[in-house]
Structures are given as C-alpha cells and as structure tokens.
Scaffold this motif. Structure first.
Motif, PDB file in Angstrom:
ATOM      1  N   THR A  58      -9.912  65.038  62.297  1.00  0.00           N
ATOM      2  CA  THR A  58      -8.889  65.324  61.292  1.00  0.00           C
ATOM      3  C   THR A  58      -8.551  66.814  61.279  1.00  0.00           C
ATOM      4  OG1 THR A  58      -9.610  63.452  59.938  1.00  0.00           O
ATOM      5  CG2 THR A  58      -8.315  65.163  58.834  1.00  0.00           C
ATOM      6  N   ILE A  62      -4.846  68.355  62.197  1.00  0.00           N
ATOM      7  CA  ILE A  62      -4.115  69.245  61.293  1.00  0.00           C
ATOM      8  C   ILE A  62      -3.775  70.547  62.018  1.00  0.00           C
ATOM      9  CG2 ILE A  62      -4.327  70.657  59.198  1.00  0.00           C
ATOM     10  CD1 ILE A  62      -5.849  68.249  57.945  1.00  0.00           C
ATOM     11  N   TYR A  66       0.489  71.295  62.489  1.00  0.00           N
ATOM     12  CA  TYR A  66       1.174  72.206  61.569  1.00  0.00           C
ATOM     13  C   TYR A  66       1.255  73.597  62.186  1.00  0.00           C
ATOM     14  CZ  TYR A  66       0.670  68.816  57.741  1.00  0.00           C
ATOM     15  OH  TYR A  66       0.746  67.718  56.935  1.00  0.00           O
ATOM     16  N   GLY A 157      -6.947  62.403  56.503  1.00  0.00           N
ATOM     17  CA  GLY A 157      -6.598  63.718  55.964  1.00  0.00           C
ATOM     18  C   GLY A 157      -5.441  63.688  54.989  1.00  0.00           C
ATOM     19  N   ARG A 161      -3.242  66.756  53.778  1.00  0.00           N
ATOM     20  CA  ARG A 161      -1.883  66.835  54.321  1.00  0.00           C
ATOM     21  C   ARG A 161      -0.855  66.939  53.196  1.00  0.00           C
ATOM     22  NH1 ARG A 161      -1.969  65.363  59.905  1.00  0.00           N
ATOM     23  NH2 ARG A 161      -3.929  64.366  60.467  1.00  0.00           N
TER      24      ARG A 161
END
Length: 189
Positions: A58, A62, A66, A157, A161
């Motif tokens: 996770t 992420i 991002y 997540g 998130r």
C-alpha cells in the motif's frame, strides 16, 4: 505485542517536528528535503513486524500513484534486540523492491518517533505543505484491514487515499481518526 496508534499527541494543523535522519541511499534527510511536494506521508514502520509488512504494498502504491506526495518510511526500532530492523536490512528491503517509496530513513535513537507520538508500526502521519512548513493533516490507519491477514473492505489504503485527495485539493480531510494497529515500537533502552 500489538498496539493501536494514539490520537492528539501531535495536534491537527500543528507544525511537524523536524528531523535529520540517514536514508538507505546514505543521504541525510530533513523535512526541508520534501518542500517540492504538496504533502508528505511519514510512516513509522520496520522490517520485522507482520502488521508493517502487510502495508508495504500500500505504501509503495501510494508513492507510485501520487506525484505530489512524498512517502517516507522511518524505522525507529532497536536493531540490537531486533536484528531484522538493522540499517543494512533496510537497504536490502529497498534493493529487493519490497519497500519502494520516496525515502526509507533510520531513527537510531527513536527520538523522532517520540516527537511525533508514534507507538506502533505502522503509524502513519500525513502532513500538508503550508508554504514549506509541514503541518499535520491526518493521523491514523491506512484502511480498515488492521490485522496482517485482513483484506480491506474497499481499496487498499482507502482512508489514507481519501485524506491525501483532500489535502491535494486544498481541503481538510474529512476522515476522522481511526487508530492504526501494529507491533509496539521497540525503543532502545
């Protein structure tokens, strides 16, 4: 022993404590090294804890998903009692790609974990960049899969998130504090 993260040690919108910690790439990092990011996700984590290991993927997702978010793992565990948490083993995890985030740092004394109020691994803190001052935007779990073998009820997540999406939109996260669960931080005596 499993513990849950504790609320209100670092207050929302409070300036995050700075640090100078060495990363697996041998560089020394401080908060200022992440000024180019809109948000910074600091996760107090380690190599040996099954709860922490269950969130590596996770964290990696992420970090990859991002552009405006730096994901930084900080290992505060005593490696004399827990050799798998040594700096050398941290480097191995990064080299194997098991941990593929912006930076993986060593908190040799555990002082940074104490300053943030981290008590377990993983213990995530999402900071928003407010004109190069990082402030706490969200502290709590990644998602509702709290045990190593649990599957989250939604996207992995999801809670984190949602908080990240709010911060990147310039909003206050609506996600309320739900504690993370993990192994207790193994502090050096």
């Amino acid at each position: 022993m499993a513990l849950e993260s504790e609320p209100d040690v670092l207050e929302y919108n409070e300036r995050a404590p700075d640090f100078e910690l060495v990363g697996t790439d041998e560089r020394t990092y401080s908060l200022g090294d992440f000024d180019d990011y809109d948000a910074l996700l600091i996760v107090f984590t380690c190599n040996h804890c099954p709860y922490a290991k269950a969130k590596f993927e996770t964290m990696n997702e992420i970090a990859a998903g991002y552009d405006g978010v730096a994901v930084v793992g900080i290992n505060p565990n005593d490696d004399t009692e827990y050799p798998e948490d040594s700096f050398e083993t941290m480097i191995e995890y990064v080299e194997r790609g098991e941990i593929d985030i912006t930076a993986y740092l060593r908190d040799e004394t555990g002082d940074v974990a104490r300053a943030y109020g981290a008590v377990c691994t993983p213990d995530p803190f999402l900071l928003r960049n407010d004109d190069d001052i990082f402030r706490l935007a969200y502290h709590g779990r990644f998602d509702d899969a709290l045990n190593p073998d649990d599957e989250p009820s939604g996207e992995p997540g999801l809670d984190m998130r949602d908080a990240i999406d709010s911060v990147l939109a310039g909003e206050t996260p609506e996600v309320t504090f739900e504690p993370s669960r993990g192994c207790s931080i193994k502090r050096r005596e």
